[in-house]
Scaffold this active site. Structure first.
Site, PDB file in Angstrom:
ATOM      1  CG  ASP A  33      34.737  20.481  26.889  1.00  0.00           C
ATOM      2  OD1 ASP A  33      35.958  20.714  26.904  1.00  0.00           O
ATOM      3  OD2 ASP A  33      33.863  21.360  26.746  1.00  0.00           O
ATOM      4  CG  HIS A  34      31.629  13.370  26.304  1.00  0.00           C
ATOM      5  ND1 HIS A  34      31.392  12.209  25.611  1.00  0.00           N
ATOM      6  CD2 HIS A  34      31.106  13.166  27.534  1.00  0.00           C
ATOM      7  CE1 HIS A  34      30.722  11.352  26.366  1.00  0.00           C
ATOM      8  NE2 HIS A  34      30.537  11.929  27.543  1.00  0.00           N
ATOM      9  CG  PHE A  35      35.685  11.460  27.831  1.00  0.00           C
ATOM     10  CD1 PHE A  35      35.275  11.924  29.064  1.00  0.00           C
ATOM     11  CD2 PHE A  35      34.944  10.453  27.221  1.00  0.00           C
ATOM     12  CE1 PHE A  35      34.167  11.366  29.703  1.00  0.00           C
ATOM     13  CE2 PHE A  35      33.841   9.914  27.851  1.00  0.00           C
ATOM     14  CZ  PHE A  35      33.444  10.365  29.090  1.00  0.00           C
ATOM     15  CB  ILE A  40      33.147   9.113  22.402  1.00  0.00           C
ATOM     16  CG1 ILE A  40      32.871   9.411  23.869  1.00  0.00           C
ATOM     17  CG2 ILE A  40      34.411   8.290  22.235  1.00  0.00           C
ATOM     18  CD1 ILE A  40      32.586   8.176  24.711  1.00  0.00           C
TER      19      ILE A  40
END
Length: 163
Positions: A33-35, A40
């Site tokens: 989810d990041h990203f 990352i």
């Protein structure tokens, strides 16, 4: 539930410095989810990995007799992204230590590239001046964290881990 953000120690000099290792993989769910499309490692998790490395160093310096908590992020400067497949080494050093607190400095490296510089302050909450009462058991340094020191420091038996 607790998460450990370091995989193992590579070096450990009691009361002085420690080097830990973190392998960043796509198996870590937060990266999805990041990203999306450009995963990352969040900078806050790099701070947590340094806090665990330096916090264990501080706790071990006082024989884990006190509960050590992160009190302040004095400095956190980031120079590069950290992506799945990267291997990080976290270098922590004790600047000062007293019965009430400790100050540490550290660097996170990917190979020879400097990823971050992080300086932290820790509080020994058993020696706090506010008069607050905390549980007797050391809820900070559990066997999960102590297992990372296997091979570096002689382990004392604990109530959770008989000799």
């Amino acid at each position: 539930m607790r998460w450990i953000w370091i995989d193992k120690f590579l070096e450990f000099k009691s009361g002085e410095r420690a080097v830990s290792l973190k392998n960043v993989t796509l198996a870590e769910e937060h990266l999805h989810d990041h990203f999306p499309g450009f995963p990352i490692m969040p900078e806050c998790l790099m701070i947590e990995a340094m806090a665990q490395t330096a916090g264990i160093l501080v706790g071990e310096a006082r024989h884990f007799e006190e509960k050590v908590i992160l009190a302040k992020i004095k400095k956190a400067v980031f120079y590069h992204y950290v992506r799945p497949g990267d291997t990080l080494t976290l270098h922590a050093q004790i600047e000062s230590i007293s019965p009430e607190a400790a100050s540490t400095t550290g660097e996170i490296l990917r190979g020879s590239d400097l990823v971050a510089q992080i300086s932290l302050m820790f509080s020994h909450i058993d020696k706090n001046m506010a008069g607050k009462q905390f549980p007797e058991e050391n809820f900070v340094f559990t066997d999960m964290f102590n297992s990372l020191l296997t091979g570096f420091v002689e382990q004392k038996p604990s109530p959770e881990r008989p000799a």
